[in-house]
Design a protein around this motif. Structure first.
Motif, PDB file in Angstrom:
ATOM      1  N   SER A  75      -4.068   9.144  18.583  1.00 53.52           N
ATOM      2  CA  SER A  75      -4.623  10.411  19.029  1.00 53.52           C
ATOM      3  C   SER A  75      -5.144  11.133  17.796  1.00 53.52           C
ATOM      4  O   SER A  75      -4.685  10.899  16.702  1.00 53.52           O
ATOM      5  N   GLY A  76      -6.089  11.994  17.955  1.00 59.59           N
ATOM      6  CA  GLY A  76      -6.593  12.724  16.795  1.00 59.59           C
ATOM      7  C   GLY A  76      -8.019  12.321  16.482  1.00 59.59           C
ATOM      8  O   GLY A  76      -8.737  11.751  17.297  1.00 59.59           O
ATOM      9  N   PRO A  77      -8.425  12.587  15.233  1.00 59.33           N
ATOM     10  CA  PRO A  77      -9.831  12.451  14.863  1.00 59.33           C
ATOM     11  C   PRO A  77     -10.370  11.028  14.917  1.00 59.33           C
ATOM     12  O   PRO A  77     -11.566  10.835  15.026  1.00 59.33           O
TER      13      PRO A  77
ATOM     14  N   VAL B 156     -14.791  -6.386  19.380  1.00 63.66           N
ATOM     15  CA  VAL B 156     -14.036  -5.339  18.695  1.00 63.66           C
ATOM     16  C   VAL B 156     -12.770  -5.042  19.478  1.00 63.66           C
ATOM     17  O   VAL B 156     -12.822  -4.640  20.631  1.00 63.66           O
ATOM     18  N   MET B 157     -11.622  -5.256  18.849  1.00 62.43           N
ATOM     19  CA  MET B 157     -10.335  -5.002  19.480  1.00 62.43           C
ATOM     20  C   MET B 157      -9.528  -4.079  18.569  1.00 62.43           C
ATOM     21  O   MET B 157      -9.542  -4.244  17.355  1.00 62.43           O
ATOM     22  N   PRO B 158      -8.820  -3.102  19.105  1.00 59.72           N
ATOM     23  CA  PRO B 158      -8.030  -2.215  18.241  1.00 59.72           C
ATOM     24  C   PRO B 158      -6.870  -2.988  17.610  1.00 59.72           C
ATOM     25  O   PRO B 158      -6.282  -3.861  18.235  1.00 59.72           O
ATOM     26  N   LEU B 159      -6.552  -2.632  16.344  1.00 62.98           N
ATOM     27  CA  LEU B 159      -5.443  -3.263  15.640  1.00 62.98           C
ATOM     28  C   LEU B 159      -4.102  -2.822  16.210  1.00 62.98           C
ATOM     29  O   LEU B 159      -3.172  -3.589  16.331  1.00 62.98           O
TER      30      LEU B 159
ATOM     31  N   PRO C  14      -5.436  11.045   7.430  1.00 60.53           N
ATOM     32  CA  PRO C  14      -4.646  10.875   8.668  1.00 60.53           C
ATOM     33  C   PRO C  14      -3.552   9.817   8.486  1.00 60.53           C
ATOM     34  O   PRO C  14      -3.759   8.798   7.816  1.00 60.53           O
ATOM     35  N   GLU C  15      -2.415  10.080   9.088  1.00 59.23           N
ATOM     36  CA  GLU C  15      -1.270   9.175   8.947  1.00 59.23           C
ATOM     37  C   GLU C  15      -1.612   7.757   9.366  1.00 59.23           C
ATOM     38  O   GLU C  15      -1.181   6.781   8.738  1.00 59.23           O
ATOM     39  N   GLU C  16      -2.440   7.626  10.437  1.00 61.33           N
ATOM     40  CA  GLU C  16      -2.746   6.290  10.946  1.00 61.33           C
ATOM     41  C   GLU C  16      -3.764   5.547  10.081  1.00 61.33           C
ATOM     42  O   GLU C  16      -4.026   4.363  10.298  1.00 61.33           O
ATOM     43  N   ALA C  17      -4.364   6.223   9.080  1.00 62.44           N
ATOM     44  CA  ALA C  17      -5.381   5.581   8.242  1.00 62.44           C
ATOM     45  C   ALA C  17      -4.777   4.734   7.136  1.00 62.44           C
ATOM     46  O   ALA C  17      -5.485   3.969   6.486  1.00 62.44           O
TER      47      ALA C  17
ATOM     48  N   VAL D 164     -11.885   4.482   7.675  1.00 61.01           N
ATOM     49  CA  VAL D 164     -11.280   3.327   7.008  1.00 61.01           C
ATOM     50  C   VAL D 164      -9.823   3.222   7.425  1.00 61.01           C
ATOM     51  O   VAL D 164      -9.099   4.217   7.473  1.00 61.01           O
ATOM     52  N   LYS D 165      -9.429   2.003   7.758  1.00 55.45           N
ATOM     53  CA  LYS D 165      -8.017   1.701   7.984  1.00 55.45           C
ATOM     54  C   LYS D 165      -7.576   0.898   6.767  1.00 55.45           C
ATOM     55  O   LYS D 165      -8.031  -0.231   6.556  1.00 55.45           O
ATOM     56  N   ALA D 166      -6.731   1.495   5.917  1.00 54.76           N
ATOM     57  CA  ALA D 166      -6.363   0.866   4.647  1.00 54.76           C
ATOM     58  C   ALA D 166      -4.936   0.343   4.701  1.00 54.76           C
ATOM     59  O   ALA D 166      -4.048   0.977   5.283  1.00 54.76           O
ATOM     60  N   TYR D 167      -4.764  -0.802   4.096  1.00 53.75           N
ATOM     61  CA  TYR D 167      -3.443  -1.436   4.038  1.00 53.75           C
ATOM     62  C   TYR D 167      -3.037  -1.603   2.583  1.00 53.75           C
ATOM     63  O   TYR D 167      -3.776  -2.149   1.772  1.00 53.75           O
ATOM     64  N   SER D 168      -1.839  -1.126   2.274  1.00 48.92           N
ATOM     65  CA  SER D 168      -1.310  -1.193   0.914  1.00 48.92           C
ATOM     66  C   SER D 168      -0.229  -2.267   0.831  1.00 48.92           C
ATOM     67  O   SER D 168       0.555  -2.439   1.760  1.00 48.92           O
ATOM     68  N   SER D 169      -0.178  -2.974  -0.289  1.00 50.42           N
ATOM     69  CA  SER D 169       0.888  -3.966  -0.483  1.00 50.42           C
ATOM     70  C   SER D 169       2.057  -3.379  -1.274  1.00 50.42           C
ATOM     71  O   SER D 169       2.932  -4.123  -1.728  1.00 50.42           O
ATOM     72  N   VAL D 170       2.061  -2.042  -1.469  1.00 51.08           N
ATOM     73  CA  VAL D 170       3.196  -1.392  -2.136  1.00 51.08           C
ATOM     74  C   VAL D 170       4.465  -1.698  -1.339  1.00 51.08           C
ATOM     75  O   VAL D 170       4.501  -1.523  -0.123  1.00 51.08           O
ATOM     76  N   GLU D 171       5.481  -2.154  -2.035  1.00 54.37           N
ATOM     77  CA  GLU D 171       6.667  -2.712  -1.370  1.00 54.37           C
ATOM     78  C   GLU D 171       7.863  -1.771  -1.367  1.00 54.37           C
ATOM     79  O   GLU D 171       8.592  -1.683  -0.386  1.00 54.37           O
ATOM     80  N   LYS D 172       8.105  -1.055  -2.477  1.00 52.64           N
ATOM     81  CA  LYS D 172       9.314  -0.237  -2.587  1.00 52.64           C
ATOM     82  C   LYS D 172       9.228   0.977  -1.659  1.00 52.64           C
ATOM     83  O   LYS D 172       8.209   1.651  -1.591  1.00 52.64           O
ATOM     84  N   THR D 173      10.339   1.240  -0.974  1.00 54.46           N
ATOM     85  CA  THR D 173      10.387   2.342  -0.011  1.00 54.46           C
ATOM     86  C   THR D 173      10.054   3.679  -0.673  1.00 54.46           C
ATOM     87  O   THR D 173       9.315   4.499  -0.119  1.00 54.46           O
ATOM     88  N   GLN D 174      10.581   3.905  -1.875  1.00 50.92           N
ATOM     89  CA  GLN D 174      10.321   5.154  -2.599  1.00 50.92           C
ATOM     90  C   GLN D 174       8.841   5.314  -2.896  1.00 50.92           C
ATOM     91  O   GLN D 174       8.278   6.407  -2.788  1.00 50.92           O
ATOM     92  N   HIS D 175       8.203   4.214  -3.279  1.00 51.93           N
ATOM     93  CA  HIS D 175       6.779   4.270  -3.615  1.00 51.93           C
ATOM     94  C   HIS D 175       5.928   4.495  -2.370  1.00 51.93           C
ATOM     95  O   HIS D 175       4.919   5.201  -2.419  1.00 51.93           O
ATOM     96  N   GLN D 176       6.326   3.897  -1.250  1.00 49.25           N
ATOM     97  CA  GLN D 176       5.620   4.144   0.008  1.00 49.25           C
ATOM     98  C   GLN D 176       5.725   5.621   0.388  1.00 49.25           C
ATOM     99  O   GLN D 176       4.760   6.223   0.868  1.00 49.25           O
ATOM    100  N   ALA D 177       6.890   6.207   0.140  1.00 49.93           N
ATOM    101  CA  ALA D 177       7.082   7.622   0.466  1.00 49.93           C
ATOM    102  C   ALA D 177       6.154   8.499  -0.381  1.00 49.93           C
ATOM    103  O   ALA D 177       5.616   9.508   0.120  1.00 49.93           O
ATOM    104  N   VAL D 178       5.958   8.145  -1.647  1.00 52.81           N
ATOM    105  CA  VAL D 178       5.046   8.902  -2.513  1.00 52.81           C
ATOM    106  C   VAL D 178       3.629   8.842  -1.949  1.00 52.81           C
ATOM    107  O   VAL D 178       2.934   9.866  -1.862  1.00 52.81           O
ATOM    108  N   LEU D 179       3.190   7.649  -1.530  1.00 51.83           N
ATOM    109  CA  LEU D 179       1.840   7.513  -0.968  1.00 51.83           C
ATOM    110  C   LEU D 179       1.692   8.303   0.327  1.00 51.83           C
ATOM    111  O   LEU D 179       0.646   8.907   0.588  1.00 51.83           O
ATOM    112  N   ARG D 180       2.733   8.315   1.139  1.00 56.39           N
ATOM    113  CA  ARG D 180       2.666   9.090   2.390  1.00 56.39           C
ATOM    114  C   ARG D 180       2.547  10.588   2.091  1.00 56.39           C
ATOM    115  O   ARG D 180       1.797  11.318   2.762  1.00 56.39           O
TER     116      ARG D 180
END
Length: 788
Positions: free
Chosen positions: A508-510, A500-503, A565-568, A540-556
């Motif tokens: 920091s945090g939960p 097990v190696m960290p990605l 959590p931001e890092e999730a 869960v560490k989830a990865y999205s394939s959403v590409e457009k910057t505007q759409h990434q901002a909506v998900l954030r």
């Protein structure tokens, strides 16, 4: 030879990725000098051409590959896909509309017999209007067509009808034509049907202004009525009247604005204002002001909220009126509200006046080949109307587009004007709710441009599909629970059988120093919240394939508002160097716990290369990991539908006034009809629905390449098509259908080349074949084989 082809394709892909386009085509040309009849090379070159936007040239290569090998599946599928771009399906509908063709023929014949001896057909298509003019006795007929494919088609049609050399066809825009360079003199008649559902969208205003100034004789003068018609110019159609109507329609609403406050357990308020790229607003000229729908076929129907109103009159024979159209002041009309409901859109159609006696209507109650233009309301709030209200609509023609916008409502003698936008309050009474809705409705806002994010119509409908997201949430939760249980049995360091190696650096945090996360990858096409739903499960560490910057901002924003959590949540394409290599390990030491594949296109077809992606995805899963969905079951039925025949091919010479057009345009017939609403399709069901095929994404040994299915006719009739749809199984217990009222998907249908007569109780054999994720269906009576 196989080694040579492998080297060629690898080198071509490398040149493509480096942007060395000329070198790429030089490479193919050298290969074709050595192997001039190799259908694989020809098809591959067509694929590169199509990706670069050269659709005509790509179609030529696919067509050539098919001539060399008619059963070559890759070339066949490529040609079918490109054929929809080159010859749009409305060509078949219009040519099958005998009433429309006959009315045009009558108007042209009357004009020619009245003295219009020289004719120019602008945007000739198959050449039918030009041939009508020649048959009516016009001395000189010219035609122009911008599309290379349609130009070549028109040349073939004119020759086949014995008019070669008698009609001059030019491959160019009418705006580029000059006298005497392209035609020897000005003509006395222009005929055209360069109109779309919104009347002006194909550029008829610009082309007619140019024609009056450079290609047409001056119009008949009222001061000199003695001048013969052969010395005066005129246009068919002579003009048009545009009508509009306010409507309530859930189907329109869910494709253009967010209708839900929660999706898959996530509150959506923080997403901000989301709507489709269809807007009459002056804030963004890059958006289309309208979309098109056939109102009579919308699932769930529509409710008129006003009577039809006259929005605009235009005289195509008055050049001053045409030139002044775009500079006309914005006009306002006050419409009495006659029905109670939510304002979702303004629906628009028109009456095309061919001459003083004859006209064609594109109205929703007409038996017409036309769709209607839809101007959706984009306010994020519901907009309630009731009888007694007055809806105030602004009408303009900026940029030669017809634009209609709802801007205010008068109620009880008071007009509610647009004001600064605010947050909706669910406790507001009807009057306050109306005022709140109006705050977002205006075309000009004192507070400046609204802050909104655009999603494609299909992406918006997907976001509004609550059953779909609820099913995914339950399936993801079950998988994560099972994996947690498995890890607790195996011990903390044996979840993946790897060190097990960290990605990334431990956050920091939960999540620090918590247990190892489960890695989930969502490779859905376009905007998707599935990765965020996975991240909200915890651990869960989830990865999205959403590409457009505007759409990434909506998900954030959604992640922050929903306590994720931001890092999730991370965006995979921001980290992957090659977009083609999106399916790879999250890191050298890790495997995915779940990979979400986008399996079905909105149009109703299985996505290209789905099975190849599934094969690769299986190799990237940890023990107990899963691909979502795990399998797809294809269902279909036998139907009789004249509508599908009319939309798929020209039905003989009778609808085309005896002109021989069908064999030429029907070369572009595509056997699979997409973007169907089966619930509203005019058809007779001739069988029950049956299971046709299974695609197993998790178990490669369960798959097959072909299957014969026997279907019993439940009624007598003519089988003209086999509509099909999918049951998408996320796991053994949870599935979603692409054929229900909440679905963002449409359905598709295989249309038979020759209808198959059946009697009740007869058996029909359907042969279903899978070739590289492309499913084909052929139908035959029980004892003979007739290919679709």
């Amino acid at each position: 030879a196989k080694e040579s082809l492998f080297t060629l394709f690898k080198w071509a892909d490398e040149l493509d990725s480096l942007g060395r386009i000329q070198d790429l085509f030089d490479c193919y040309e050298q290969a074709l000098e050595l192997f001039p009849t190799d259908e694989v090379i020809i098809n591959s070159m067509g694929e590169h051409l199509f990706r670069m936007g050269f659709r005509d040239e790509a179609a030529g290569h696919f067509h050539k590959a098919l001539k060399l090998k008619p059963d070559y599946p890759e070339a066949k599928e490529n040609f079918y896909r490109v054929a929809n771009w080159l010859v749009e399906r409305w060509h078949f509908l219009m040519l099958n509309d005998r009433r429309r063709n006959h009315k045009y023929q009558q108007a042209i014949q009357k004009a020619v017999e009245g003295g219009c001896n020289t004719v120019l057909d602008i945007g000739t298509g198959t050449g039918i209007l030009g041939m009508c003019a020649k048959k009516a006795g016009a001395a000189e007929v010219y035609a122009c067509e911008l599309s290379k494919t349609m130009y070549e088609l028109a040349c073939e049609v004119v020759t086949a009808n014995g008019m070669n050399g008698r009609i001059k066809i030019l491959h160019m825009k009418s705006l580029e034509m000059e006298v005497p360079k392209d035609i020897p003199k000005r003509v006395s008649l222009v005929v055209t049907e360069t109109v779309d559902a919104g009347l002006f969208g194909e550029g008829i205003i610009e082309s007619l202004i140019h024609a009056w100034n450079h290609l047409l004789l001056p119009p008949q003068s009222t001061q000199d009525p003695s001048r013969p018609p052969s010395h005066a110019g005129r246009v068919i159609p002579a003009g048009a009247t545009v009508f509009g109507m306010a409507v309530q329609c859930l189907e329109i609403r869910r494709h253009h604005r967010l209708c839900v406050s929660e999706v898959g357990g996530l509150a959506t308020a923080a997403a901000g204002e989301l709507h489709s790229p269809v807007s009459c607003s002056s804030e963004d000229d890059s958006t289309e002001p309208y979309t098109t729908e056939r109102l009579s076929r919308l699932p769930g129907g529509y409710t008129p909220l006003t009577e039809p109103f006259n929005a605009l009159d235009i005289d195509f024979n008055n050049v001053q009126e045409l030139e002044g159209l775009c500079s006309r002041e914005v006009s306002r009309v006050r419409l009495p509200v006659t029905g109670e409901g939510l304002l979702d859109a303004l629906a628009v159609w028109f009456q095309l006046h061919l001459d003083q006696q004859s006209s064609l209507s594109t109205g929703p109650k007409e038996d017409t080949c036309w769709e209607q233009a839809i101007y959706p309301v984009q306010t994020p709030h519901n907009f309630p109307l009731r009888p007694g209200d007055e809806l105030i609509v602004e009408i303009s023609c900026r940029d030669a587009y017809l634009r209609l916008c709802s801007v205010a409502v008068a109620r009880d003698g008071r007009e509610n004007n647009p004001g600064p936008s605010g947050n909706p309050n669910p406790s507001l009474n009807a009057e306050a709710e109306l005022c709140s809705a109006l705050a977002c409705l205006g075309t000009e806002q004192s507070s400046g441009p609204r802050d909104y994010t655009m999603l494609e119509c299909a992406e918006m409908a997907l976001l509004n599909n609550q059953p779909y997201h609820d099913s995914f949430r339950r399936a993801l939760a079950k998988l994560i629970t099972n994996l947690k249980d498995a890890r607790s049995v195996q011990g903390p360091s044996q979840g993946q059988g790897l060190e097990v190696m960290p990605l990334t650096d431990p956050p920091s945090g939960p999540m620090d120093p918590g247990p190892d996360p489960f890695y989930v990858l969502d490779v859905s096409e376009g905007f998707s919240v599935l990765s965020l739903m996975a991240a909200s499960q915890g651990q869960v560490k989830a990865y999205s394939s959403v590409e457009k910057t505007q759409h990434q901002a909506v998900l954030r924003r959604l992640a922050m508002a929903n306590g994720v959590p931001e890092e999730a949540l991370e965006f995979w394409l921001n980290q992957v160097e090659d977009e083609q290599a999106v399916l790879q390990r999250p890191s050298r030491e890790k495997l995915w716990s779940a990979i979400i594949l986008d399996c079905v296109e909105t149009c109703g077809l299985v996505r290209q290369k789905l099975m190849e992606k599934a094969t690769l995805a299986r190799c990237l899963l940890e023990d107990g990991g899963q691909i979502f969905p795990e399998r797809i079951v294809l269902y279909g039925m036998l139907v009789e539908s004249d509508t599908l025949l009319l939309e798929s091919a020209v039905q003989g010479q009778e609808p085309t006034l005896g002109f021989n057009i069908a064999p030429f345009i029907n070369q572009f017939t595509v056997p699979v009809h997409v973007f169907l609403d089966l619930s509203t399709l005019q058809c007779r069901h001739l069988s029950d629905s049956v299971e046709l095929f299974i695609l197993d994404l998790m178990n490669t040994n369960a798959n097959y390449t072909n299957r014969d299915v026997k279907v019993q006719a439940s009624a007598s009739g003519r089988v003209t098509a086999v509509p099909f749809w999918y049951q998408i199984h996320l796991n053994e217990e949870i599935s979603v259908s692409t054929f229900n009222q909440d679905s963002h998907w449409k359905q598709a249908a295989v249309v038979l080349h020759q209808p198959l007569a059946v009697r009740e109780g007869d058996w029909v054999r359907l042969a279903v074949t899978l070739q590289k994720s492309s499913i084909s269906i052929s139908a035959s009576p029980r004892y003979c084989c007739e290919e679709v």
